[in-house]
Design a protein around this motif. Structure first.
Motif: not given
Length: 422
Positions: A339-362
């Motif tokens: 996804g894209v987040i505006p950042a002043g004159a530019g922008a940040d590309l943000v990409m999710l690699c994985s989402r884990q429950t904290a208790l299951a994270a390895q």
């Protein structure tokens, strides 16, 4: 109720003195042939007695006959591939099974003999089970695999399942005075085997139960699980609402419980997440959107970013440690989505690699080669009490799948066998 509860043991229950049903004149007459191997009336009677001793939920003649048919098929399948049990293997199997009741093989056989069961019945039962394991190993083991994704999914399910701490039970306590233990046990087994609804259990409690709760159909008020005897807790928590326990013999009575409802709370941290994500600052929102449209997954971002690849930042952090703007954008993304987040004159590309429950994270969550990317701080380094390890989850899934495959194999053997009656 406490008097009866305190006598319940977690070990396998050894029933005593189960009366034999009326038998036909010829005890050794065949009742069924399994590929020309005869099962006799006497064997069925002995298996019924044995099933009562080990607390089988259904110890009827039909259930005993089917169990013997299945054991014949298991042994025949083993012989077809050259599997035979050694005396040492058989003895080990006898000891292992007897150990479930807190006894050695000799002690367990003595209990069986007091209930009118010959020791050969126990030996045949263990032999069939032991050689069948070898058949399953030879024919099915290589076909069963468990993926990392399946482990993740099951671990997530375990973590999100509330910990049961309160139960609504109904009780049915059948008196078993000296000399009437077998009759009381048989009545309780019939009720349990019928899989009664709450209304049916209540009716049986009013008819047979010998405690004051019988007037209310056996219904008890909400109980804290910790108030139950430790040996009874796993029996109750193994039930689903609407299910009834097997018969539980105690001194002077046989007890049944029906679970009407179970309530629990989520374990601490069950809703906390750890995110593995990437960010890249670009000159404009258009550039960020174009790159987001091209990139296929997190590893591909390094390729698609071209000269900007060294500026890609990848990190793993708990939700609370992620900057609010980025966390809000990540909330709507699936794995390998950008996804894209505006950042002043530019922008940040943000990409999710994985989402884990904290208790299951390895600790082995994919990271960059950079030495300090937040993984060590974000992921617990020791096992959380009550949470199985990934290896334990994998083993459970494997056992479930191999057992299902084994049942399928046995069903195929039944379908291919010549099973006939005299």
């Amino acid at each position: 109720m406490r008097h009866f509860l305190s006598g319940i043991a977690l070990a396998a229950v050894i029933a005593t003195g189960a009366g034999a049903p009326a038998l036909a004149q010829n005890l050794f007459a065949p009742v069924v042939y399994v590929n020309d191997s005869a099962v006799t009336r006497y064997e069925v009677d002995q298996r019924m007695r044995f099933m009562r001793v080990i607390g089988a939920p259904d110890a009827s003649a039909a259930a005993a006959e089917q169990a013997l048919i299945d054991d014949r098929l298991r042994v025949q399948a083993a012989r077809q591939i050259g599997v035979e049990i050694t005396p040492e293997g058989l003895q080990a199997g006898l000891e292992e099974f007897a150990g479930r009741a807190g006894l050695d093989a000799a002690g367990f056989i003595a209990q069986l003999e007091r209930a009118g069961v010959e020791d050969g019945v126990f030996r045949d039962f263990v032999e069939a089970g032991t050689v069948w394991r070898e058949v399953v190993r030879a024919r099915l083991l290589a076909r069963v695999t468990i993926t990392d994704a399946e482990v993740d999914q099951e671990l997530q399910r375990v973590i999100e399942t509330p910990i049961i701490d309160r139960v609504l039970l109904s009780e049915l306590i059948i008196p078993a005075p000296p000399g009437q233990e077998a009759q009381a046990l048989q009545l309780a087994e019939r009720i349990s085997a019928s899989r009664p609804t709450e209304a049916q259990f209540a009716e049986a409690a009013r008819q047979y139960s010998a405690v004051p709760s019988a007037e209310a159909g056996g219904r008890l008020e909400m109980l804290a699980l910790d108030n139950l005897p430790p040996s009874l807790r796993p029996i109750i928590t193994a039930l689903q609402p609407g299910q009834t326990t097997q018969a539980l013999p105690v001194e002077g009575a046989v007890v049944l419980f029906h679970l009407r409802d179970a309530q629990g709370t989520l374990r601490p941290g069950a809703r906390e997440q750890v995110l593995d994500y990437m960010t890249l600052r670009l000159a404009s929102a258009g550039d960020a959107a174009a790159l987001a449209a091209r990139v296929r997954n997190c590893d591909d971002l390094y390729v698609q970013a071209g000269d900007a690849a060294p500026q890609v930042q990848r990190q793993t952090a708990s939700q609370g440690a992620i900057p609010q703007g980025i966390a809000a954008r990540l909330a709507s993304l699936d794995a390998d989505e950008a996804g894209v987040i505006p950042a002043g004159a530019g922008a940040d590309l943000v990409m999710l690699c994985s989402r884990q429950t904290a208790l299951a994270a390895q600790p082995q969550v994919a990271t960059t080669a950079l030495p300090d990317d937040g993984v060590e701080a974000a992921i617990p380094q020791s096992a959380t009490p009550g949470i199985p390890t990934r290896d334990q989850v994998r083993d459970r899934l494997f056992n479930t799948r191999i057992n299902t495959a084994a049942e399928g194999l046995l069903a195929d053997l039944r379908a291919d066998a010549i099973i006939r009656r005299p």
